[in-house]
Each structure stands twice: as C-alpha cells, then as structure tokens.
Design an enzyme around this catalytic site. Structure first.
Site, PDB file in Angstrom:
ATOM      1  N   LYS A  36      -2.127 -11.103  -1.385  1.00  9.01           N
ATOM      2  CA  LYS A  36      -2.361 -10.056  -0.361  1.00  9.01           C
ATOM      3  C   LYS A  36      -3.638 -10.415   0.580  1.00  9.01           C
ATOM      4  O   LYS A  36      -4.772 -10.326   0.095  1.00  9.01           O
ATOM      5  CB  LYS A  36      -2.795  -8.848  -1.317  1.00  9.01           C
ATOM      6  CG  LYS A  36      -1.278  -8.187  -1.682  1.00  9.01           C
ATOM      7  CD  LYS A  36      -1.704  -6.634  -2.240  1.00  9.01           C
ATOM      8  CE  LYS A  36      -1.848  -6.689  -3.754  1.00  9.01           C
ATOM      9  NZ  LYS A  36      -2.105  -5.386  -4.398  1.00  9.01           N
TER      10      LYS A  36
ATOM     11  N   ASP B 161       3.043  -5.754 -13.243  1.00  7.03           N
ATOM     12  CA  ASP B 161       3.368  -4.341 -13.775  1.00  7.03           C
ATOM     13  C   ASP B 161       2.598  -3.346 -13.256  1.00  7.03           C
ATOM     14  O   ASP B 161       1.510  -3.782 -12.444  1.00  7.03           O
ATOM     15  CB  ASP B 161       3.070  -4.480 -15.417  1.00  7.03           C
ATOM     16  CG  ASP B 161       1.375  -4.630 -15.714  1.00  7.03           C
ATOM     17  OD1 ASP B 161       1.018  -5.906 -14.867  1.00  7.03           O
ATOM     18  OD2 ASP B 161       0.924  -3.861 -16.163  1.00  7.03           O
TER      19      ASP B 161
ATOM     20  N   GLU C 129       0.116 -18.201 -11.042  1.00  3.33           N
ATOM     21  CA  GLU C 129      -0.245 -16.819 -11.090  1.00  3.33           C
ATOM     22  C   GLU C 129       0.882 -16.075 -10.410  1.00  3.33           C
ATOM     23  O   GLU C 129       1.611 -16.525  -9.637  1.00  3.33           O
ATOM     24  CB  GLU C 129      -1.532 -16.715 -10.166  1.00  3.33           C
ATOM     25  CG  GLU C 129      -2.894 -16.624 -11.052  1.00  3.33           C
ATOM     26  CD  GLU C 129      -3.206 -15.006 -11.565  1.00  3.33           C
ATOM     27  OE1 GLU C 129      -2.096 -14.404 -11.952  1.00  3.33           O
ATOM     28  OE2 GLU C 129      -3.982 -14.685 -11.707  1.00  3.33           O
ATOM     29  N   ASP C 130       0.796 -14.734 -10.817  1.00  6.64           N
ATOM     30  CA  ASP C 130       1.824 -13.949 -10.188  1.00  6.64           C
ATOM     31  C   ASP C 130       1.249 -13.535  -8.709  1.00  6.64           C
ATOM     32  O   ASP C 130       2.075 -13.531  -7.840  1.00  6.64           O
ATOM     33  CB  ASP C 130       2.125 -12.590 -10.968  1.00  6.64           C
ATOM     34  CG  ASP C 130       0.629 -11.824 -11.490  1.00  6.64           C
ATOM     35  OD1 ASP C 130      -0.457 -12.568 -11.024  1.00  6.64           O
ATOM     36  OD2 ASP C 130       0.917 -11.138 -12.286  1.00  6.64           O
TER      37      ASP C 130
ATOM     38  N   ARG D 272       7.690  -4.691 -15.078  1.00  8.31           N
ATOM     39  CA  ARG D 272       7.750  -6.227 -15.127  1.00  8.31           C
ATOM     40  C   ARG D 272       9.300  -6.981 -15.105  1.00  8.31           C
ATOM     41  O   ARG D 272       9.346  -7.860 -14.398  1.00  8.31           O
ATOM     42  CB  ARG D 272       7.311  -6.893 -16.539  1.00  8.31           C
ATOM     43  CG  ARG D 272       5.680  -6.544 -16.498  1.00  8.31           C
ATOM     44  CD  ARG D 272       5.197  -7.376 -17.685  1.00  8.31           C
ATOM     45  NE  ARG D 272       3.892  -7.185 -18.139  1.00  8.31           N
ATOM     46  CZ  ARG D 272       2.723  -7.301 -17.645  1.00  8.31           C
ATOM     47  NH1 ARG D 272       2.455  -8.083 -16.534  1.00  8.31           N
ATOM     48  NH2 ARG D 272       1.366  -6.822 -18.032  1.00  8.31           N
TER      49      ARG D 272
ATOM     50  N   ASP E 165      -4.933 -11.194  -5.254  1.00 10.63           N
ATOM     51  CA  ASP E 165      -5.197  -9.973  -4.709  1.00 10.63           C
ATOM     52  C   ASP E 165      -6.652 -10.111  -4.246  1.00 10.63           C
ATOM     53  O   ASP E 165      -6.978 -10.754  -3.159  1.00 10.63           O
ATOM     54  CB  ASP E 165      -5.103  -8.651  -5.708  1.00 10.63           C
ATOM     55  CG  ASP E 165      -5.302  -7.584  -5.152  1.00 10.63           C
ATOM     56  OD1 ASP E 165      -5.000  -7.134  -4.056  1.00 10.63           O
ATOM     57  OD2 ASP E 165      -5.842  -6.567  -5.979  1.00 10.63           O
TER      58      ASP E 165
ATOM     59  N   LYS F 297       0.008 -11.544 -18.383  1.00  5.98           N
ATOM     60  CA  LYS F 297       1.515 -11.802 -18.636  1.00  5.98           C
ATOM     61  C   LYS F 297       2.316 -11.944 -17.386  1.00  5.98           C
ATOM     62  O   LYS F 297       3.458 -12.428 -17.506  1.00  5.98           O
ATOM     63  CB  LYS F 297       2.080 -10.532 -19.346  1.00  5.98           C
ATOM     64  CG  LYS F 297       1.344 -10.231 -20.507  1.00  5.98           C
ATOM     65  CD  LYS F 297       1.464  -8.697 -20.981  1.00  5.98           C
ATOM     66  CE  LYS F 297       0.783  -8.448 -22.284  1.00  5.98           C
ATOM     67  NZ  LYS F 297       1.093  -6.874 -22.664  1.00  5.98           N
ATOM     68  N   GLY F 298       1.769 -11.662 -16.162  1.00  4.13           N
ATOM     69  CA  GLY F 298       2.442 -11.559 -15.094  1.00  4.13           C
ATOM     70  C   GLY F 298       3.295 -12.630 -14.436  1.00  4.13           C
ATOM     71  O   GLY F 298       4.363 -12.572 -13.938  1.00  4.13           O
TER      72      GLY F 298
ATOM     73  N   PHE G 297       0.521  -1.754  -3.771  1.00  3.72           N
ATOM     74  CA  PHE G 297       0.621  -2.504  -5.040  1.00  3.72           C
ATOM     75  C   PHE G 297       2.021  -2.758  -5.543  1.00  3.72           C
ATOM     76  O   PHE G 297       2.809  -2.291  -5.242  1.00  3.72           O
ATOM     77  CB  PHE G 297      -0.092  -1.230  -6.121  1.00  3.72           C
ATOM     78  CG  PHE G 297      -0.253  -1.963  -7.437  1.00  3.72           C
ATOM     79  CD1 PHE G 297      -1.679  -2.293  -7.723  1.00  3.72           C
ATOM     80  CD2 PHE G 297       0.766  -1.646  -8.475  1.00  3.72           C
ATOM     81  CE1 PHE G 297      -1.985  -2.830  -8.880  1.00  3.72           C
ATOM     82  CE2 PHE G 297       0.624  -2.248  -9.709  1.00  3.72           C
ATOM     83  CZ  PHE G 297      -0.847  -2.543  -9.942  1.00  3.72           C
TER      84      PHE G 297
HETATM   85  P1  IMP Z   1      -7.531  -9.927  -8.324  1.00  7.70           P
HETATM   86  O1  IMP Z   1      -8.568 -10.550  -9.246  1.00  7.70           O
HETATM   87  O2  IMP Z   1      -8.081  -9.134  -7.398  1.00  7.70           O
HETATM   88  O3  IMP Z   1      -7.112 -11.394  -7.394  1.00  7.70           O
HETATM   89  O4  IMP Z   1      -6.414  -9.733  -9.360  1.00  7.70           O
HETATM   90  C1  IMP Z   1      -5.808 -10.439 -10.376  1.00  7.70           C
HETATM   91  C2  IMP Z   1      -4.681  -9.735 -11.267  1.00  7.70           C
HETATM   92  O5  IMP Z   1      -4.580  -8.424 -10.875  1.00  7.70           O
HETATM   93  C3  IMP Z   1      -3.481 -10.305 -10.672  1.00  7.70           C
HETATM   94  O6  IMP Z   1      -3.451 -11.689 -11.474  1.00  7.70           O
HETATM   95  C4  IMP Z   1      -2.388  -9.294 -11.259  1.00  7.70           C
HETATM   96  O7  IMP Z   1      -2.321  -9.430 -12.688  1.00  7.70           O
HETATM   97  C5  IMP Z   1      -3.434  -8.021 -10.860  1.00  7.70           C
HETATM   98  N1  IMP Z   1      -2.896  -7.685  -9.599  1.00  7.70           N
HETATM   99  C6  IMP Z   1      -3.247  -7.680  -8.429  1.00  7.70           C
HETATM  100  N2  IMP Z   1      -2.690  -6.921  -7.709  1.00  7.70           N
HETATM  101  C7  IMP Z   1      -1.417  -6.516  -8.214  1.00  7.70           C
HETATM  102  C8  IMP Z   1      -0.491  -5.775  -7.617  1.00  7.70           C
HETATM  103  O8  IMP Z   1      -0.284  -5.428  -6.561  1.00  7.70           O
HETATM  104  N3  IMP Z   1       0.336  -5.491  -8.774  1.00  7.70           N
HETATM  105  C9  IMP Z   1       0.250  -5.778  -9.932  1.00  7.70           C
HETATM  106  N4  IMP Z   1      -0.768  -6.422 -10.588  1.00  7.70           N
HETATM  107  C10 IMP Z   1      -1.764  -6.853  -9.533  1.00  7.70           C
HETATM  108 MG    MG Z   2      -2.401 -11.883 -13.000  1.00  5.59          MG
END
Ligand code: IMP
Ligand code: MG
Length: 191
Positions: free
Chosen positions: A139, A167, A107-108, A173, A111, A51-52, A160
C-alpha cells in the site's frame, strides 16, 4: 476458482474484491518463475512472517523450480488493530542460523513498512549472504519507512485488506481472494 464467500459473511464486512483468485494464481506463478531465475544455483531460505504470509508462501514455493528451505518468524507490532507502531516484538524466532545464506523474507502486505524495516535490520545483523523481500501486497500511500521491496505481487489502494492470509481480528484469512474490509460497518476507532 472464484468462490465468492461474501453472501455467507454473517457481519457483511467483506466489501469489494481487490484481487480476484485467478489474478492471485497468475501473479504467484510469475513471481515463482522470477525467483527461480534469480536464485538458480543458490542456497535459498524463505522466511515467512506468520501468520499472514502462510497462504502466499505455500503457493509460492510450489511455483518455484529451485530447491529452497522454509522457516517462519512471528512478530507482533504494538499498535491498535489497523495501525502498526514500528515497535516490534519477536514472538517466534527462526529455527536456524542464517549466516552466509540467501534469505528471502515473505510478507503478506507492506503497509507503513515499519514491521519490515525492523525485521530487515534484525536479520541483516545476523550476516546473511543476501537479504531481499517478497511481499504479496503493498500500500504505497501508507509508506512511512524507507524500505526496498524487490518482489511485489500487487499494489493496492489505501483500504484495509482481508483474505488470502490477511485477517481482521483473526477472521477472513481463508478467503481465496483479497477483498477490502467494509470499514463503514465498524464502530468508530478508539485511538
Ligand atoms: P506495517 O508495519 O504497517 O507495514 O504493517 C505490518 C503488518 O500489519 C502486516 O504484515 C500485516 O500483518 C498487518 N497489516 C497491514 N495492513 C494490513 C491490511 O490492510 N490488512 C491486514 N493486515 C494488515
Ligand atoms: Mg504480516
């Protein structure tokens, strides 16, 4: 424009502001202009990751001068509340085929990059004409997967992030800015 909701946060989990509202507005306009140049004359489909990405995508399309369609995917990554594992399950798939289309994943935040890496492999296998990523936040310190993210709004430190779509436990959000979560107020994480 910079409505500060920190004083009204009942648990005081909103820590420092990482990206204020006016910088979000300015950067989204820049990205919209860049995408409009790069995709001029093409048939573009934006794929928002629920949803981000909803708030970012809604603002982004309104800064674009090329016509585009939008679609959404919902994925869940197995892991604890703040770490993704790379094992991804599709909860909602696209409504239509992307074969031969120019696709931009919105994408939001990237990470570890594991979710995006899975999504890109999955969508690439459907034969789009092109596939790129536009992420509001990244990040870099947390990156595990080697992925190329062509359009990025802001690099943020290893905190975070909440707000503007992001969220913590489905809350925060709707903040009009991106803030850091005050992790010192959370109970110790159980891994
Ligand atoms: P990744 O697979 O580790 O790159 O993370 C993917 C998803 O985790 C992102 O699309 C976000 O929905 C969530 N996420 C990662 N880091 C954060 C954060 O700092 N705040 C909120 N959601 C996060
Ligand atoms: Mg996401």
């Amino acid at each position: 424009m910079n409505v500060d909701l920190r004083p009204t946060d009942p648990d005081s989990l909103i820590s420092d502001v990482l990206v204020p509202a006016d910088r979000l507005v300015a950067r989204v306009a820049e990205l919209g202009a860049e995408l409009s140049r790069d995709y001029a004359g093409t048939d573009l489909l934006l794929v928002g990751v629920l949803k981000g990405a909803v708030f970012f995508m809604a603002d982004l399309v309104r800064q674009m001068t090329v016509s585009c369609e939008i679609d959404f995917m919902a994925v869940s990554s197995y892991g604890n509340s703040t770490d993704s594992s790379g094992v991804v399950r599709i909860l909602k798939d696209l409504d239509a085929s992307i074969e031969g289309r120019n696709v931009l994943i919105v994408e939001d935040i990237v990470d570890s990059g594991l979710t995006l890496s899975y999504l890109m492999r999955n969508l690439e296998a459907r034969g789009p004409a092109s596939l790129e990523v536009c992420a509001l936040l990244t990040k870099p310190a947390r990156r595990v997967a080697d992925i190329s993210c062509r359009y990025v709004g802001f690099e943020i430190p290893n905190r975070f992030a909440i707000g503007y779509g992001l969220d913590f436990g489905e809350r925060y959000r709707s903040l009009p800015y991106v803030a850091a979560l005050d992790e010192s107020k959370l109970p110790a994480e159980l891994d």
